[in-house]
Design a protein around this motif. Structure first.
Motif, short mmCIF file in Angstrom:
data_model
loop_
_atom_site.label_atom_id
_atom_site.label_comp_id
_atom_site.label_asym_id
_atom_site.label_seq_id
_atom_site.Cartn_x
_atom_site.Cartn_y
_atom_site.Cartn_z
N ARG A 18 61.03 69.40 -21.16
CA ARG A 18 62.35 69.65 -20.81
C ARG A 18 62.77 68.60 -19.71
NH1 ARG A 18 62.79 76.15 -21.16
NH2 ARG A 18 63.28 76.60 -23.45
N SER A 19 61.94 68.38 -18.87
CA SER A 19 62.01 67.52 -17.68
C SER A 19 62.42 66.19 -18.39
CB SER A 19 61.18 67.49 -16.68
OG SER A 19 60.65 68.82 -16.11
N GLY A 53 55.51 61.52 -11.80
CA GLY A 53 56.61 61.82 -11.09
C GLY A 53 57.20 63.21 -11.40
N ALA A 54 57.37 63.60 -12.93
CA ALA A 54 57.85 64.90 -13.02
C ALA A 54 56.90 66.07 -12.41
CB ALA A 54 57.98 65.11 -14.55
N PHE A 78 63.47 66.26 -13.92
CA PHE A 78 63.79 64.75 -14.47
C PHE A 78 64.06 63.94 -13.47
CE2 PHE A 78 68.29 66.43 -13.97
CZ PHE A 78 68.69 65.21 -13.87
N ASN A 79 64.86 64.31 -12.37
CA ASN A 79 64.83 63.11 -11.34
C ASN A 79 63.59 62.54 -10.74
OD1 ASN A 79 67.57 62.36 -10.33
ND2 ASN A 79 67.95 64.28 -10.74
N GLY A 80 62.46 63.43 -10.85
CA GLY A 80 61.01 63.12 -10.17
C GLY A 80 60.45 62.12 -11.27
N ALA A 81 60.83 62.48 -12.71
CA ALA A 81 60.23 61.56 -13.68
C ALA A 81 61.02 60.06 -13.39
CB ALA A 81 60.44 61.99 -15.02
N ALA A 105 59.19 61.02 -5.99
CA ALA A 105 59.60 62.34 -6.95
C ALA A 105 59.66 63.38 -5.86
CB ALA A 105 58.44 62.39 -8.05
N THR A 106 58.92 63.74 -4.93
CA THR A 106 58.63 64.79 -4.12
C THR A 106 59.97 64.66 -3.36
OG1 THR A 106 56.22 64.82 -4.34
CG2 THR A 106 57.35 66.03 -2.59
#
Length: 317
Positions: A18-19, A53-54, A78-81, A105-106
């Protein structure tokens, strides 16, 4: 006990997928699986970066105590990905790129909470803005503006359909037509209407940039269509005219970024969507204020009619 043990890994996988789906604004694990497949057929390095990233962002969201339901919906991953993907695109060394992907990502996950609250107070969504803010923080350390490529014989060799599908693929940093087909198919699994808006947005943005005189290499690689696709997706709920206007704003902003030599990434999409939503909100407020006196007059007239009717049928009358 056995069922619970088997359920947890699948929940984690669904959250991860879903991310990926949220990158194209779809809360759908099947969409995320198609996006992952698009990375794999484009460049396995992209898939590794997005996974890194996710996962880092979702772990960061858990450590910050964010709403688990939002995490399961992919809103924190998703922003981490995207941050991981940006690191893999702009940093050539794999080890350095992975290290930056985890940190970025963190940081995007930790920034998301206060940033989302600030935007929500203004009636706006955060979209990919946390990734943009974090990436712009480290990008000046490694970024070199690309040399301008002169536009020559753009129409003679450019395959319009391939460039259009590549534009859809670039919504997730993938870069070929097959990846675009997979992503478009993934969006269609969630919503056929959204898929049509994404395709139309990419087509309009690509055509507009071509008419302006953009270079053929960028058009063919889809670099000038993805912001239009994302903007149309984000404004699909507002109707066709709003989506068209948003795509126009995104094109203007991306052209400004090209002229300045700045790496805009998805900033034209984010700002164009914010702009249209703010304009529509202000328009609704103005419209409501302008209708208020008329409504009061109508209510007064209706009250007068009811009083006259009451007097007419009253035994005392």
């Amino acid at each position: 006990m056995s069922a619970a043990l088997h359920e947890e890994p699948f929940d984690a996988l669904r959250t991860l997928l879903r991310s990926f789906g949220q990158i194209v604004l779809q809360r759908n694990a099947a969409t995320g699986a198609c996006v992952l497949a698009a990375w794999l057929v484009s460049d396995a390095r992209l898939a590794c970066a997005a996974l890194t990233g996710a996962i880092a962002a979702n772990v960061g969201a858990v450590l910050r105590g964010y709403d688990p339901a939002d995490t399961r919906d992919g809103l924190h991953g998703f922003n981490g990905a995207l941050a991981g993907l940006a690191a893999s695109i702009f940093i050539a060394d794999d080890a350095t790129a992975m290290a930056v992907a985890i940190l970025a990502a963190t940081a995007a996950a930790w920034l998301l909470g206060p940033w989302a609250r600030l935007l929500r107070s203004r009636g706006l969504g955060f979209y990919s803005s946390p990734c943009l803010l974090v990436t712009w923080a480290w990008l000046p350390l490694v970024y070199l503006a690309p040399a301008h490529v002169a536009a020559s014989d753009a129409v003679s060799w450019l395959d319009p359909m391939r460039g259009l599908l590549a534009g859809v693929a670039q919504t997730s940093f993938a870069g070929n037509a097959l990846a675009g087909v997979l992503i478009l198919g993934g969006i269609a699994l969630s919503s056929m209407r959204s898929a049509l808006f994404a395709l139309a947005g990419a087509a309009l943005a690509t055509s507009a940039h071509w008419l302006i005189g953009a270079d053929s290499a960028s058009l063919g690689a889809g670099l000038l269509g993805f912001n239009g696709a994302l903007t149309a997706l984000a404004l699909a709920d507002c109707g066709v005219l709003a989506a068209l206007a948003g795509v126009g704003v995104s094109v203007a902003m991306q052209q400004a970024a090209i002229v300045s030599g700045l790496p805009a990434m998805t900033a034209p999409f984010v700002v164009a969507t914010w702009t249209l939503r703010l304009l529509m909100r202000d328009t609704r407020r103005t419209s409501n204020r302008s209708r208020a006196p008329d409504s009061a007059i109508e209510r007064s007239a209706d009250l007068g009619r009811r009083e006259e009717t009451t007097r007419a049928v009253s035994p005392e009358g």
